[in-house]
Enzyme design. Sequence first.
Site, mmCIF file in Angstrom:
data_model
loop_
_atom_site.group_PDB
_atom_site.id
_atom_site.type_symbol
_atom_site.label_atom_id
_atom_site.label_comp_id
_atom_site.label_asym_id
_atom_site.label_seq_id
_atom_site.Cartn_x
_atom_site.Cartn_y
_atom_site.Cartn_z
ATOM 1 C CG ASP A 66 -0.391 -0.555 2.566
ATOM 2 O OD1 ASP A 66 0.906 -0.588 2.677
ATOM 3 O OD2 ASP A 66 -1.067 -0.862 3.280
ATOM 4 C CG ASN A 135 -8.883 -1.425 12.431
ATOM 5 O OD1 ASN A 135 -7.697 -2.113 11.886
ATOM 6 N ND2 ASN A 135 -9.288 -0.173 11.794
ATOM 7 C CG HIS A 137 -5.606 -2.051 9.219
ATOM 8 N ND1 HIS A 137 -5.902 -0.491 9.417
ATOM 9 C CD2 HIS A 137 -4.427 -2.468 8.972
ATOM 10 C CE1 HIS A 137 -4.608 -0.345 9.837
ATOM 11 N NE2 HIS A 137 -3.726 -1.554 9.659
ATOM 12 C CD GLU A 142 -8.561 1.462 8.235
ATOM 13 O OE1 GLU A 142 -8.389 0.124 9.024
ATOM 14 O OE2 GLU A 142 -7.867 2.222 8.507
HETATM 15 C C1 F6R Z 1 1.577 -1.597 6.258
HETATM 16 C C2 F6R Z 1 0.105 -2.035 6.212
HETATM 17 C C3 F6R Z 1 -0.392 -2.014 7.695
HETATM 18 C C4 F6R Z 1 0.256 -2.361 8.900
HETATM 19 C C5 F6R Z 1 -0.434 -2.438 10.181
HETATM 20 C C6 F6R Z 1 0.330 -2.573 11.506
HETATM 21 O O1 F6R Z 1 1.691 -1.735 4.704
HETATM 22 O O2 F6R Z 1 -0.523 -2.246 5.394
HETATM 23 O O3 F6R Z 1 -1.724 -3.057 7.690
HETATM 24 O O4 F6R Z 1 0.807 -3.583 8.615
HETATM 25 O O5 F6R Z 1 -1.226 -1.064 10.210
HETATM 26 O O6 F6R Z 1 1.340 -1.538 11.485
HETATM 27 P P1 F6R Z 1 2.506 -1.781 12.638
HETATM 28 O O7 F6R Z 1 3.397 -2.942 12.064
HETATM 29 O O8 F6R Z 1 3.128 -0.441 12.399
HETATM 30 O O9 F6R Z 1 1.762 -2.167 13.949
#
Ligand code: F6R
Length: 259
Positions: A66, A135, A137, A142
């Site tokens: 992303d 959450n 995701h 989301e």
């Molecule tokens: C990152 C992404 C998100 C993260 C998630 C956890 O490319 O797509 O889904 O993997 O928000 O983030 P961290 O690892 O910073 O807790």
Amino acid sequence: MRIIQDDGEALGRFATDLIAERIADRPDAVIGLATGSSPIPIYVEMARRVAAGTLDLSSVRFFALDEYVGLAADHPMSYRAFLDDHVVGPCNLDPAQLTVLNGKAADPVAECADYEQAISAAGGIDLQLLGIGHNGHIGFNEPTSSFASRTRVVALTHQTVDANARFFDDDAEDVPLLALSQGIGTILEAGRLVLIATGAGKAPAIRSAIEGELTSSVPASALQLHPKVTFLVDEFAGSMLARVDFYRRERQIIPGYGH
Ligand code: F6R
């Protein structure tokens, strides 16, 4: 498959073993990269092995999950910049080996369609690394994202904006409200999925993803539909799992479990 290890470093080694196995099968394997703090132990271990000469990434192609809308590739908080800093540089890659969605594309819809096309043209993603949001995701899909969703423009929830403010000098106002993200349907087409989660804050999301109902309210629950998923969790992220003894026993008695 659920792998519970003491700490992130051990999980980083496990994930890097899985990547190395894919590359041994196919030197020009296609690896999907996640950003955020969770995969950093994997990137540290990849770089260590490249420096030691035990991992050859020279023919591997990489795709990001992303990117924020509105951030140019050279913006320090762009996911392109994150992956340049944590993977391309440390692993001595040619920047052309990594494809990232262009957050500044004039036509974001066309950018997303082109990205799907580029993944297909590369032969699909062999192994996709994932983190998980508080959450539930995955990518920036989301809660209530369709399990069939493709790469597209998505809005971020307040919870995600607040969680990611730590990368923007703790200023949530600076976090973009839109992103481009591989869809859940796109992610589910990868040959293998490896989700890494560390810390007690991720425990509820991990419990819901692994043991909860299949529901778009928990996007990571969609991984229950994929035949080759490895959840790599530390003791804290795994602390709310009800069947943890079973997962440990599986790993002890099934040969090659998790691979
Ligand atoms: C990152 C992404 C998100 C993260 C998630 C956890 O490319 O797509 O889904 O993997 O928000 O983030 P961290 O690892 O910073 O807790």
